[in-house]
Design a protein around this motif. Structure first.
Motif, mmCIF file in Angstrom:
data_model
loop_
_atom_site.group_PDB
_atom_site.id
_atom_site.type_symbol
_atom_site.label_atom_id
_atom_site.label_comp_id
_atom_site.label_asym_id
_atom_site.label_seq_id
_atom_site.Cartn_x
_atom_site.Cartn_y
_atom_site.Cartn_z
ATOM 1 N N LEU A 1 19.824 15.900 16.273
ATOM 2 C CA LEU A 1 21.227 15.724 16.263
ATOM 3 C C LEU A 1 21.717 14.298 16.586
ATOM 4 C CD1 LEU A 1 22.436 19.403 17.635
ATOM 5 C CD2 LEU A 1 23.062 18.085 15.230
ATOM 6 N N ARG A 2 20.774 13.634 17.245
ATOM 7 C CA ARG A 2 20.879 12.062 17.478
ATOM 8 C C ARG A 2 22.324 11.816 18.316
ATOM 9 N NH1 ARG A 2 19.837 10.519 11.428
ATOM 10 N NH2 ARG A 2 21.798 11.907 11.247
ATOM 11 N N ALA A 3 22.616 12.575 19.215
ATOM 12 C CA ALA A 3 23.828 12.256 20.072
ATOM 13 C C ALA A 3 23.579 11.114 20.928
ATOM 14 C CB ALA A 3 24.395 13.330 20.856
ATOM 15 N N ALA A 4 24.540 10.278 21.363
ATOM 16 C CA ALA A 4 24.328 9.139 22.204
ATOM 17 C C ALA A 4 24.453 9.654 23.587
ATOM 18 C CB ALA A 4 25.456 8.154 22.078
ATOM 19 N N LEU A 5 24.918 10.847 23.884
ATOM 20 C CA LEU A 5 25.182 11.297 25.073
ATOM 21 C C LEU A 5 24.915 12.911 25.032
ATOM 22 C CD1 LEU A 5 25.978 11.025 28.062
ATOM 23 C CD2 LEU A 5 28.500 11.400 27.697
ATOM 24 N N ILE A 6 23.855 13.237 25.770
ATOM 25 C CA ILE A 6 23.404 14.582 25.793
ATOM 26 C C ILE A 6 23.789 15.127 27.139
ATOM 27 C CG2 ILE A 6 21.528 16.219 25.740
ATOM 28 C CD1 ILE A 6 20.158 14.204 23.901
ATOM 29 N N LEU A 7 24.608 16.460 27.401
ATOM 30 C CA LEU A 7 24.918 16.839 28.603
ATOM 31 C C LEU A 7 24.194 18.199 28.827
ATOM 32 C CD1 LEU A 7 28.983 16.220 28.496
ATOM 33 C CD2 LEU A 7 27.041 14.829 29.526
ATOM 34 N N PRO A 8 23.448 18.513 29.594
ATOM 35 C CA PRO A 8 22.589 19.824 29.736
ATOM 36 C C PRO A 8 23.727 20.870 30.172
ATOM 37 C CG PRO A 8 21.208 17.995 30.516
ATOM 38 C CD PRO A 8 22.481 17.582 30.355
ATOM 39 N N MET A 9 23.269 22.017 30.010
ATOM 40 C CA MET A 9 24.037 23.322 30.435
ATOM 41 C C MET A 9 23.257 24.479 30.566
ATOM 42 S SD MET A 9 26.483 24.245 27.434
ATOM 43 C CE MET A 9 25.757 24.869 25.757
ATOM 44 N N HIS A 10 23.719 25.598 30.973
ATOM 45 C CA HIS A 10 23.079 26.808 30.851
ATOM 46 C C HIS A 10 21.695 26.749 31.431
ATOM 47 C CE1 HIS A 10 21.638 30.513 28.929
ATOM 48 N NE2 HIS A 10 22.942 30.946 29.117
ATOM 49 N N ARG A 11 21.428 26.188 32.707
ATOM 50 C CA ARG A 11 20.243 26.223 33.306
ATOM 51 C C ARG A 11 20.116 27.495 34.233
ATOM 52 N NH1 ARG A 11 17.325 24.715 37.648
ATOM 53 N NH2 ARG A 11 19.313 24.190 38.765
ATOM 54 N N ARG A 12 19.096 28.117 33.928
ATOM 55 C CA ARG A 12 18.831 29.512 34.625
ATOM 56 C C ARG A 12 17.166 29.464 34.946
ATOM 57 N NH1 ARG A 12 22.406 34.446 33.623
ATOM 58 N NH2 ARG A 12 21.759 34.924 35.691
ATOM 59 N N ALA B 1 12.066 25.082 25.821
ATOM 60 C CA ALA B 1 12.530 23.671 25.705
ATOM 61 C C ALA B 1 12.076 22.866 24.885
ATOM 62 C CB ALA B 1 11.945 23.092 27.085
ATOM 63 N N GLU B 2 11.048 23.189 24.249
ATOM 64 C CA GLU B 2 10.401 22.279 23.206
ATOM 65 C C GLU B 2 11.230 22.453 21.970
ATOM 66 O OE1 GLU B 2 6.224 21.556 20.745
ATOM 67 O OE2 GLU B 2 6.126 22.746 22.496
ATOM 68 N N SER B 3 11.692 23.622 21.482
ATOM 69 C CA SER B 3 12.550 23.914 20.293
ATOM 70 C C SER B 3 13.655 23.036 20.699
ATOM 71 C CB SER B 3 12.657 25.491 20.189
ATOM 72 O OG SER B 3 11.282 26.110 19.823
ATOM 73 N N MET B 4 14.453 23.380 21.763
ATOM 74 C CA MET B 4 15.740 22.940 22.067
ATOM 75 C C MET B 4 15.784 21.357 22.001
ATOM 76 S SD MET B 4 18.864 24.351 22.548
ATOM 77 C CE MET B 4 18.558 25.846 23.108
ATOM 78 N N LEU C 1 26.699 15.967 23.014
ATOM 79 C CA LEU C 1 26.180 17.353 22.625
ATOM 80 C C LEU C 1 25.907 17.841 23.999
ATOM 81 C CD1 LEU C 1 24.674 19.205 20.789
ATOM 82 C CD2 LEU C 1 22.484 18.036 21.285
ATOM 83 N N MET C 2 26.544 19.149 24.102
ATOM 84 C CA MET C 2 26.272 19.988 24.798
ATOM 85 C C MET C 2 25.158 21.032 24.978
ATOM 86 S SD MET C 2 30.213 20.393 25.827
ATOM 87 C CE MET C 2 31.344 19.086 26.095
ATOM 88 N N VAL C 3 23.914 21.009 25.590
ATOM 89 C CA VAL C 3 22.904 21.795 24.891
ATOM 90 C C VAL C 3 22.292 22.674 26.241
ATOM 91 C CG1 VAL C 3 21.639 19.703 25.855
ATOM 92 C CG2 VAL C 3 20.534 21.441 24.264
ATOM 93 N N PRO C 4 21.907 23.950 25.864
ATOM 94 C CA PRO C 4 21.419 24.925 26.887
ATOM 95 C C PRO C 4 19.993 24.528 27.139
ATOM 96 C CG PRO C 4 21.599 25.961 24.696
ATOM 97 C CD PRO C 4 22.280 24.410 24.618
ATOM 98 N N VAL C 5 19.624 24.315 28.450
ATOM 99 C CA VAL C 5 18.374 24.178 28.906
ATOM 100 C C VAL C 5 17.662 24.852 29.746
ATOM 101 C CG1 VAL C 5 18.715 21.546 28.654
ATOM 102 C CG2 VAL C 5 19.305 22.935 31.092
#
Length: 279
Positions: free
Chosen positions: A224-235, A214-217, A202-206
């Motif tokens: 979604l229960r993904a095994a691997l979470i990749l953060p993105m969109h950090r500003r 952050a709490e909602s995301m 899962l690619m997720v904006p942070v």
């Protein structure tokens, strides 16, 4: 004698029925079948994790037919499949791989998530919004990859929400279900989760607010229960604000490079939030 003729007649009917060719359009009109949705529907209450040992090296993952994911910047990842397909997510033309990708996906919440003048060498340009007034709807097979989308709404100035302005793109390849949330502006409901199905990556904006807090995301990512979470969109907010939303049920790690190669065999057995270099 009549019984013999009856037997011959029945045999002839069976022979014709067995060998008569199927209509040519039968295969052409069949839509791709999502393995990610099928598995999720079969086991709706399951938590999807891998039984693999997490210490298997990236080189082993590549040899196992792994998918390489490279963070290029903002919300753009380059996904490279075992079959040679390359996909750039939320492509804006600023963060580009060395060679034009096979496929690009886009979302229109902000200009940093799309471009209307993509490189003509890109074979498939997938807008996450509908260009004809209808929601975007993709069921596309490119090489070894099946690509589909689930639409969500986006904020639209002072006019409230614009329906179906964003797409969550899902890439099914090498047995993996890879999801990119795009510029998600609201929590998902049960119908969204059913459409998405199982996700392994899962690619997720942070960003902490430009999309959602952050709490909602974190609630969306957890559901979604993904095994691997990749953060993105950090500003703005530090990545720790997002990581703090997840307890001991999750491992957290910081990569020393922008890429990771993953396969079904090398997925972590415990959910992992993996921060690629550059996020």
């Amino acid at each position: 004698m009549p019984l013999r003729y009856l037997a011959y007649t029945l045999l002839f009917i069976w022979f014709v029925h067995t060998l008569w060719p199927e209509p040519a359009h039968a295969q052409d009109t069949s839509a791709p079948i999502s393995q990610c949705q099928a598995i999720a529907a079969a086991t709706p209450s399951a938590t999807f994790v891998s039984v693999a040992a997490p210490e298997i090296s990236p080189a082993a993952a590549a040899a196992d037919g792994g998918v390489t994911i490279t963070y290029l910047g903002h919300s753009t990842f380059l996904i490279e499949t075992p079959g040679g397909v390359s996909i750039a997510t939320d492509y804006n033309g600023w963060f580009r791989p060395a060679t034009p990708p096979t496929v690009v996906t886009m979302n229109k919440a902000h200009s940093s998530h799309y471009t209307l003048t993509p490189d003509p060498a890109i074979r498939h340009v997938l807008h996450g919004w509908g260009d004809d007034g209808e929601p975007a709807d993709y069921d596309l097979v490119v090489g070894d990859t099946y690509i589909r989308n689930v639409t969500t709404d986006i904020r639209s100035g002072f006019e409230g929400m614009e329906p179906d302005g964003n797409s969550i793109f899902i890439f099914e390849v090498a047995g993996l279900c890879i999801g990119h949330l795009g510029h998600l502006h609201h929590e998902l409901d049960d119908s969204h989760y059913r459409e998405i199905g199982r996700l392994d990556v899962l690619m997720v904006p942070v960003d902490g607010g430009l999309t959602m807090g952050a709490e909602s995301m974190s609630r969306v990512a957890s559901r979604l229960r993904a095994a691997l979470i990749l953060p993105m969109h950090r500003r703005g907010p530090p990545i720790g604000d997002f990581l703090a939303m997840f307890g001991d049920d999750y491992d957290k790690s910081f990569a020393t490079g922008p890429s990771i190669t993953v396969s079904l065999r090398t997925l972590p057995s415990k959910p992992l939030i993996h921060v690629l270099q550059g996020v």
